[in-house]
Write a protein that holds these residues in place. Sequence first.
Motif, PDB file in Angstrom:
ATOM      1  N   LEU A   1       0.821  -1.209   0.000  1.00 44.07           N
ATOM      2  CA  LEU A   1       0.000   0.000   0.000  1.00 44.07           C
ATOM      3  C   LEU A   1       0.858   1.263   0.000  1.00 44.07           C
ATOM      4  O   LEU A   1       0.555   2.228  -0.708  1.00 44.07           O
ATOM      5  CB  LEU A   1      -0.937  -0.005   1.209  1.00 44.07           C
ATOM      6  N   ALA A   2       1.933   1.254   0.788  1.00 43.78           N
ATOM      7  CA  ALA A   2       2.817   2.426   0.830  1.00 43.78           C
ATOM      8  C   ALA A   2       3.475   2.655  -0.532  1.00 43.78           C
ATOM      9  O   ALA A   2       3.583   3.797  -1.001  1.00 43.78           O
ATOM     10  CB  ALA A   2       3.881   2.249   1.907  1.00 43.78           C
TER      11      ALA A   2
ATOM     12  N   LYS B   1       5.507  11.803  -9.340  1.00 40.90           N
ATOM     13  CA  LYS B   1       5.273  11.862 -10.787  1.00 40.90           C
ATOM     14  C   LYS B   1       6.454  12.444 -11.561  1.00 40.90           C
ATOM     15  O   LYS B   1       6.702  12.088 -12.689  1.00 40.90           O
ATOM     16  CB  LYS B   1       4.013  12.687 -11.087  1.00 40.90           C
TER      17      LYS B   1
ATOM     18  N   ALA C   1       2.298   1.745  -3.473  1.00 36.24           N
ATOM     19  CA  ALA C   1       1.281   2.208  -4.419  1.00 36.24           C
ATOM     20  C   ALA C   1       0.999   3.697  -4.227  1.00 36.24           C
ATOM     21  O   ALA C   1       0.878   4.446  -5.197  1.00 36.24           O
ATOM     22  CB  ALA C   1       0.000   1.401  -4.244  1.00 36.24           C
ATOM     23  N   LYS C   2       0.909   4.130  -2.976  1.00 43.35           N
ATOM     24  CA  LYS C   2       0.657   5.556  -2.701  1.00 43.35           C
ATOM     25  C   LYS C   2       1.845   6.409  -3.143  1.00 43.35           C
ATOM     26  O   LYS C   2       1.661   7.477  -3.724  1.00 43.35           O
ATOM     27  CB  LYS C   2       0.382   5.785  -1.205  1.00 43.35           C
ATOM     28  N   LEU C   3       3.072   5.947  -2.852  1.00 42.00           N
ATOM     29  CA  LEU C   3       4.250   6.705  -3.278  1.00 42.00           C
ATOM     30  C   LEU C   3       4.323   6.795  -4.796  1.00 42.00           C
ATOM     31  O   LEU C   3       4.715   7.819  -5.345  1.00 42.00           O
ATOM     32  CB  LEU C   3       5.522   6.053  -2.746  1.00 42.00           C
TER      33      LEU C   3
ATOM     34  N   MET D   1       1.879   6.953  -6.827  1.00 46.25           N
ATOM     35  CA  MET D   1       0.918   7.967  -7.283  1.00 46.25           C
ATOM     36  C   MET D   1       1.418   9.381  -6.991  1.00 46.25           C
ATOM     37  O   MET D   1       1.138  10.309  -7.743  1.00 46.25           O
ATOM     38  CB  MET D   1      -0.427   7.755  -6.593  1.00 46.25           C
ATOM     39  N   LEU D   2       2.167   9.550  -5.898  1.00 42.77           N
ATOM     40  CA  LEU D   2       2.630  10.882  -5.500  1.00 42.77           C
ATOM     41  C   LEU D   2       3.859  11.335  -6.292  1.00 42.77           C
ATOM     42  O   LEU D   2       4.004  12.502  -6.594  1.00 42.77           O
ATOM     43  CB  LEU D   2       2.955  10.906  -4.009  1.00 42.77           C
TER      44      LEU D   2
END
Length: 114
Positions: free
Chosen positions: A81-82, A91, A84-86, A88-89
């Motif tokens: 999860l971490a 870019k 996946a979030k990173l 997305m952040l």
Amino acid sequence: MFIAVKLWRNSPDLLKHSKVPSFLYGLLLNIFNPKAYASLITILTPVVIPIKSTKEQPFGIILLVLLCLAVVAHIDAAWLLAGAKLGMLLKSHLQVRWLNNLCSIATVASILMT
């Protein structure tokens, strides 16, 4: 210290040309990673499974293995999860470079603190 230098010098452009590892590769790496088992041993050292006789010893070992698998499953889910979030952040190349430099500084700080 070597890892900190590699992180500091790493170019975000290398990520475009690198091959993404397969799921099977990641799974095998996770299963055969000795650092994971070493950390589990240190985490689970205080856990005492009461074994009254040698007949109950296999049950205690099975219980400990199941406990290890439960811990690993939760840790892996948190990392997934971490990540996946990173993903997305982060870019831009500048953001990836900033994260690499921050991790490099944290690595050097952890070495100096020990």
